[in-house]
Design a protein around this motif. Structure first.
Motif, PDB file in Angstrom:
ATOM      1  N   PRO A  67      -3.475  -3.827   1.572  1.00 26.79           N
ATOM      2  CA  PRO A  67      -3.731  -3.726   2.423  1.00 26.79           C
ATOM      3  C   PRO A  67      -4.213  -4.409   4.408  1.00 26.79           C
ATOM      4  N   LEU A  68      -4.025  -4.704   4.835  1.00 28.24           N
ATOM      5  CA  LEU A  68      -5.102  -5.674   6.130  1.00 28.24           C
ATOM      6  C   LEU A  68      -5.704  -4.525   6.331  1.00 28.24           C
ATOM      7  N   ILE A  69      -6.926  -4.999   5.791  1.00 27.87           N
ATOM      8  CA  ILE A  69      -8.224  -4.161   5.943  1.00 27.87           C
ATOM      9  C   ILE A  69      -9.148  -4.732   6.808  1.00 27.87           C
ATOM     10  N   LEU A  70      -9.721  -4.440   8.192  1.00 25.18           N
ATOM     11  CA  LEU A  70      -9.912  -4.863   8.736  1.00 25.18           C
ATOM     12  C   LEU A  70     -11.842  -4.840   8.510  1.00 25.18           C
ATOM     13  N   ASP A  71     -13.075  -6.071   9.284  1.00 22.96           N
ATOM     14  CA  ASP A  71     -14.668  -6.192   9.444  1.00 22.96           C
ATOM     15  C   ASP A  71     -14.648  -4.684  10.030  1.00 22.96           C
TER      16      ASP A  71
ATOM     17  N   CYS B 212       0.967  -1.227   0.164  1.00 27.44           N
ATOM     18  CA  CYS B 212       0.194  -0.201   0.127  1.00 27.44           C
ATOM     19  C   CYS B 212       0.567   1.441   0.062  1.00 27.44           C
ATOM     20  N   GLY B 213       1.238   2.211  -1.305  1.00 32.13           N
ATOM     21  CA  GLY B 213       2.509   3.048  -1.343  1.00 32.13           C
ATOM     22  C   GLY B 213       0.858   4.825  -1.755  1.00 32.13           C
ATOM     23  N   ARG B 214       0.056   4.185  -1.829  1.00 30.96           N
ATOM     24  CA  ARG B 214      -0.748   5.380  -2.313  1.00 30.96           C
ATOM     25  C   ARG B 214      -2.420   5.127  -2.112  1.00 30.96           C
ATOM     26  N   PHE B 215      -3.046   5.925  -0.794  1.00 30.31           N
ATOM     27  CA  PHE B 215      -4.454   5.788  -0.882  1.00 30.31           C
ATOM     28  C   PHE B 215      -5.353   6.833  -0.739  1.00 30.31           C
TER      29      PHE B 215
ATOM     30  N   VAL C 120     -10.535 -10.077  -6.311  1.00 28.13           N
ATOM     31  CA  VAL C 120     -10.367  -9.210  -7.595  1.00 28.13           C
ATOM     32  C   VAL C 120      -9.399  -8.819  -7.220  1.00 28.13           C
ATOM     33  N   ALA C 121      -8.443  -8.247  -5.988  1.00 27.11           N
ATOM     34  CA  ALA C 121      -7.061  -7.670  -5.409  1.00 27.11           C
ATOM     35  C   ALA C 121      -5.808  -8.324  -6.951  1.00 27.11           C
ATOM     36  N   GLN C 122      -5.931  -9.884  -6.378  1.00 24.27           N
ATOM     37  CA  GLN C 122      -5.012 -10.683  -7.048  1.00 24.27           C
ATOM     38  C   GLN C 122      -4.846 -10.564  -7.957  1.00 24.27           C
ATOM     39  N   ALA C 123      -6.071  -9.619  -8.992  1.00 20.06           N
ATOM     40  CA  ALA C 123      -5.374  -9.878 -10.414  1.00 20.06           C
ATOM     41  C   ALA C 123      -4.229  -8.073 -10.447  1.00 20.06           C
ATOM     42  N   ILE C 124      -4.512  -7.748  -9.730  1.00 15.48           N
ATOM     43  CA  ILE C 124      -3.526  -6.095  -9.485  1.00 15.48           C
ATOM     44  C   ILE C 124      -2.317  -6.173  -9.142  1.00 15.48           C
ATOM     45  N   HIS C 125      -2.671  -6.849  -8.235  1.00 12.55           N
ATOM     46  CA  HIS C 125      -0.584  -6.961  -7.253  1.00 12.55           C
ATOM     47  C   HIS C 125      -1.077  -8.098  -6.512  1.00 12.55           C
TER      48      HIS C 125
ATOM     49  N   GLU D 226      -0.678  -7.786   3.685  1.00 13.81           N
ATOM     50  CA  GLU D 226      -1.062  -9.225   3.893  1.00 13.81           C
ATOM     51  C   GLU D 226      -1.161 -10.260   2.382  1.00 13.81           C
ATOM     52  N   PRO D 227      -0.936 -11.059   1.686  1.00 13.85           N
ATOM     53  CA  PRO D 227      -1.537 -11.478   0.050  1.00 13.85           C
ATOM     54  C   PRO D 227      -2.641 -11.426  -0.143  1.00 13.85           C
ATOM     55  N   ALA D 228      -2.908 -10.590  -1.850  1.00 14.97           N
ATOM     56  CA  ALA D 228      -3.720  -9.924  -2.304  1.00 14.97           C
ATOM     57  C   ALA D 228      -4.623 -11.240  -1.944  1.00 14.97           C
ATOM     58  N   ARG D 229      -6.265 -10.907  -1.487  1.00 13.71           N
ATOM     59  CA  ARG D 229      -7.214 -11.841  -1.918  1.00 13.71           C
ATOM     60  C   ARG D 229      -7.890 -11.822  -2.668  1.00 13.71           C
TER      61      ARG D 229
END
Length: 218
Positions: free
Chosen positions: A160-164, A2-5, A151-156, A146-149
């Protein structure tokens, strides 16, 4: 990684979700938040049990490190609890970084195409982070990845670890310091709630910052 948001949700909506006291002023929308700048985060100060929406420097360097020590903007979930550089912050100085989405770059025909990743329901995201007082006395932070999960897997390969929503309070609980206990209490946002689209390469320049940054391009 995560380098830009982007963060453009207003202060009241973020404060309500964590039951934070409302303060004077407002958050200015930012559509191209870059490392090495002050970012908005939720944390507990060492001398207070109350949560606060605060400004942290996006660049982690613990106060005991020398001037040549690295200043990472990310910390991996695989090592954050065991690395001597991060484990103290993981146990005692966890924070949340609100965002509306983040950017990753996909290489297409030898060119890097930025994509904007966000929630499909337009609700804010909460990135897990750690913070520590820097050698200059100011607070600095890193966002966990964390490892991408999904749809994010298709990009990188990482994200980022996103919490519920149910994990926000445990993540900020100062009584929770053990890695396994934290892992049992904290869960990431289901990956099926994420979506993405390509955006303008203007995001490559940190000086560019306006709502058009997140608009889809063909």
């Amino acid at each position: 990684m995560c380098g830009r948001f982007a963060l453009y949700s207003d202060f009241p909506s973020l404060a309500r979700s964590l039951k934070l006291p409302l303060a004077e002023g407002e958050l200015l929308p930012r559509y191209n938040v870059a490392p090495g700048t002050w970012i908005t985060a939720v944390r507990r100060h060492d001398d207070s049990a109350q949560l606060a929406l605060d400004a942290l420097w996006w660049g982690y360097r613990p106060h005991w490190a020398d001037d040549k020590a690295p200043q990472p903007i990310n910390a991996t979930v695989e090592k954050v609890a065991t690395s001597p550089y991060f484990r103290g912050a993981f146990a005692h100085h966890r924070c949340l970084v609100p965002a509306d989405g983040w950017y990753e770059w996909l290489t297409v025909d030898g060119r890097k195409q930025p994509h904007y990743l966000t929630r499909s329901d337009d609700e804010p995201l909460w990135f897990a982070g750690i913070w520590m007082e820097r050698p200059d006395g100011k607070p600095g932070c890193a966002i966990l990845t964390e490892p991408a999960r999904g749809v994010a897997q298709a990009i990188h390969s990482r994200m980022p670890l996103i919490l519920d929503q149910q994990s926000l309070e445990p993540w900020l609980d100062p009584e929770l310091t053990d890695r396994e206990t934290i892992r049992q209490r904290v869960h990431h946002l289901p990956h099926d709630q994420l979506t993405h689209w390509p955006v303008s390469t203007r995001v490559n320049k940190p000086v560019e910052d306006d709502p058009a940054m997140i608009e889809p391009v063909s």
